[in-house]
Design an enzyme around this catalytic site. Structure first.
Site, short mmCIF file in Angstrom:
data_model
loop_
_atom_site.label_atom_id
_atom_site.label_comp_id
_atom_site.label_asym_id
_atom_site.label_seq_id
_atom_site.Cartn_x
_atom_site.Cartn_y
_atom_site.Cartn_z
N ASN A 235 -16.13 -3.49 1.41
CA ASN A 235 -17.00 -3.37 0.30
C ASN A 235 -18.34 -2.82 0.68
O ASN A 235 -18.86 -2.45 1.07
CB ASN A 235 -17.92 -5.01 0.92
CG ASN A 235 -16.42 -6.38 1.11
OD1 ASN A 235 -16.53 -6.83 0.33
ND2 ASN A 235 -16.59 -5.94 2.36
N HIS B 270 -9.15 -6.26 -2.82
CA HIS B 270 -8.42 -6.35 -1.59
C HIS B 270 -8.25 -6.03 -0.62
O HIS B 270 -9.17 -5.58 -0.06
CB HIS B 270 -6.72 -5.16 -2.58
CG HIS B 270 -8.09 -3.70 -2.20
ND1 HIS B 270 -8.86 -3.32 -2.34
CD2 HIS B 270 -7.92 -2.94 -0.90
CE1 HIS B 270 -9.88 -2.46 -2.05
NE2 HIS B 270 -9.31 -2.17 -0.70
N HIS C 242 -5.88 -5.99 3.26
CA HIS C 242 -5.21 -5.06 3.59
C HIS C 242 -4.39 -6.35 4.66
O HIS C 242 -4.99 -6.58 5.45
CB HIS C 242 -5.55 -4.46 4.38
CG HIS C 242 -6.13 -3.48 3.66
ND1 HIS C 242 -5.81 -1.80 3.52
CD2 HIS C 242 -7.41 -3.21 3.16
CE1 HIS C 242 -6.59 -1.19 2.96
NE2 HIS C 242 -7.79 -1.63 1.98
N GLY D 156 -17.00 1.62 3.51
CA GLY D 156 -15.62 2.35 3.35
C GLY D 156 -14.27 1.60 2.53
O GLY D 156 -13.17 2.21 2.13
N GLN D 157 -14.96 1.00 1.71
CA GLN D 157 -14.22 0.54 -0.09
C GLN D 157 -13.99 1.44 -0.33
O GLN D 157 -15.21 2.79 -1.22
CB GLN D 157 -15.09 -0.43 -0.67
CG GLN D 157 -14.35 -0.58 -1.37
CD GLN D 157 -14.69 -1.99 -2.28
OE1 GLN D 157 -15.89 -2.72 -2.84
NE2 GLN D 157 -14.38 -2.26 -3.45
N ASP E 25 1.08 -1.49 -0.19
CA ASP E 25 -0.25 0.04 0.00
C ASP E 25 1.04 1.22 -0.17
O ASP E 25 1.94 1.58 1.37
CB ASP E 25 -1.15 0.00 1.14
CG ASP E 25 -2.03 1.16 0.82
OD1 ASP E 25 -2.11 2.15 0.87
OD2 ASP E 25 -3.52 0.24 1.20
N ILE E 26 0.88 1.73 -1.33
CA ILE E 26 1.28 2.96 -0.91
C ILE E 26 1.52 4.41 0.61
O ILE E 26 1.70 5.13 0.14
CB ILE E 26 1.31 4.22 -2.09
CG1 ILE E 26 -0.07 4.39 -3.04
CG2 ILE E 26 1.87 2.81 -3.44
CD1 ILE E 26 0.05 5.17 -3.32
P1 AMP Z 1 -10.03 0.33 0.73
O1 AMP Z 1 -10.16 0.66 -1.28
O2 AMP Z 1 -10.66 1.56 1.40
O3 AMP Z 1 -9.42 -0.90 1.05
O4 AMP Z 1 -8.96 1.55 0.39
C1 AMP Z 1 -7.50 1.28 -0.99
C2 AMP Z 1 -5.97 1.29 -0.40
O5 AMP Z 1 -5.68 1.44 -2.01
C3 AMP Z 1 -6.01 2.10 0.82
O6 AMP Z 1 -4.81 1.73 1.79
C4 AMP Z 1 -5.15 3.50 -0.68
O7 AMP Z 1 -3.82 3.62 0.51
C5 AMP Z 1 -4.49 1.96 -1.50
N1 AMP Z 1 -4.22 2.53 -2.56
C6 AMP Z 1 -4.70 3.28 -3.40
N2 AMP Z 1 -3.93 3.72 -4.16
C7 AMP Z 1 -2.70 3.15 -4.71
C8 AMP Z 1 -1.72 2.88 -5.17
N3 AMP Z 1 -2.02 3.47 -6.61
N4 AMP Z 1 -1.16 1.30 -5.01
C9 AMP Z 1 -1.16 1.09 -3.89
N5 AMP Z 1 -1.81 1.15 -3.07
C10 AMP Z 1 -2.99 1.93 -3.45
#
Ligand code: AMP
Length: 142
Positions: free
Chosen positions: A91, A103, A105, A96-97, A34-35
């Site tokens: 979801n 994905h 975490h 919170g998606q 995760d960035i």
């Molecule tokens: P969520 O959909 O709530 O699970 O969150 C999306 C996750 O993706 C967050 O933790 C972001 O920090 C992460 N994220 C967003 N863009 C990128 C990317 N380009 N590379 C890696 N992680 C990312």
């Protein structure tokens, strides 16, 4: 629920159109850092199949994602000297998606250290590269 959008950012990473700090890949799964990590080693585990979230993924793809998440969690315990692992998976917006390609975490945790808030701080690319190399190397040994 809306359909799968092939222009979401993780679909672009899966197609190689955008970069990532890859830690693991097999025929069904891709995992990268995760960035904006909530803790060092925060990894995202994705199905290669186009699933929006838990509500539309095929069971065998979900099983592959969870199997890889377990493998990565075990390796992350030693690489990041963790005391535990937090698993999160969101979801739909109400759940919170933010990015609409499923994905999981995998977040290494230290006792007594709170996670950073979601998307609060971008990690430096050189730090992520170093962590990804270490985690990927540990994964070749499990
Ligand atoms: P969520 O959909 O709530 O699970 O969150 C999306 C996750 O993706 C967050 O933790 C972001 O920090 C992460 N994220 C967003 N863009 C990128 C990317 N380009 N590379 C890696 N992680 C990312």
């Amino acid at each position: 629920m809306p359909g799968y959008d092939p222009q979401n950012i993780f679909a672009k990473i899966l197609r190689g159109e955008l970069p990532c700090h890859k830690v693991y890949e097999n025929d069904k799964v891709l995992a990268f850092l995760d960035i904006m990590p909530r803790a060092p080693g925060h990894t995202l585990v994705l199905p290669k199949a186009p699933a929006r979230n838990l509500l539309d993924i095929a069971p065998d793809d979900l099983a592959a994602v969870m199997h890889a998440s377990q493998t990565i969690a075990k390796a992350a315990m030693s690489v990041f000297h963790a005391d535990g692992i937090t698993i999160q998976q969101f979801n739909e917006g109400a759940g919170g998606q933010v990015v609409f390609h499923l994905h999981v975490h995998v977040i290494p945790r230290k006792a007594g250290v709170a996670m950073k808030p979601p998307a609060s701080e971008k990690e430096r690319p050189d730090v992520l590269s170093d962590q990804a190399l270490k985690l990927a190397a540990a994964l070749t040994r499990v």
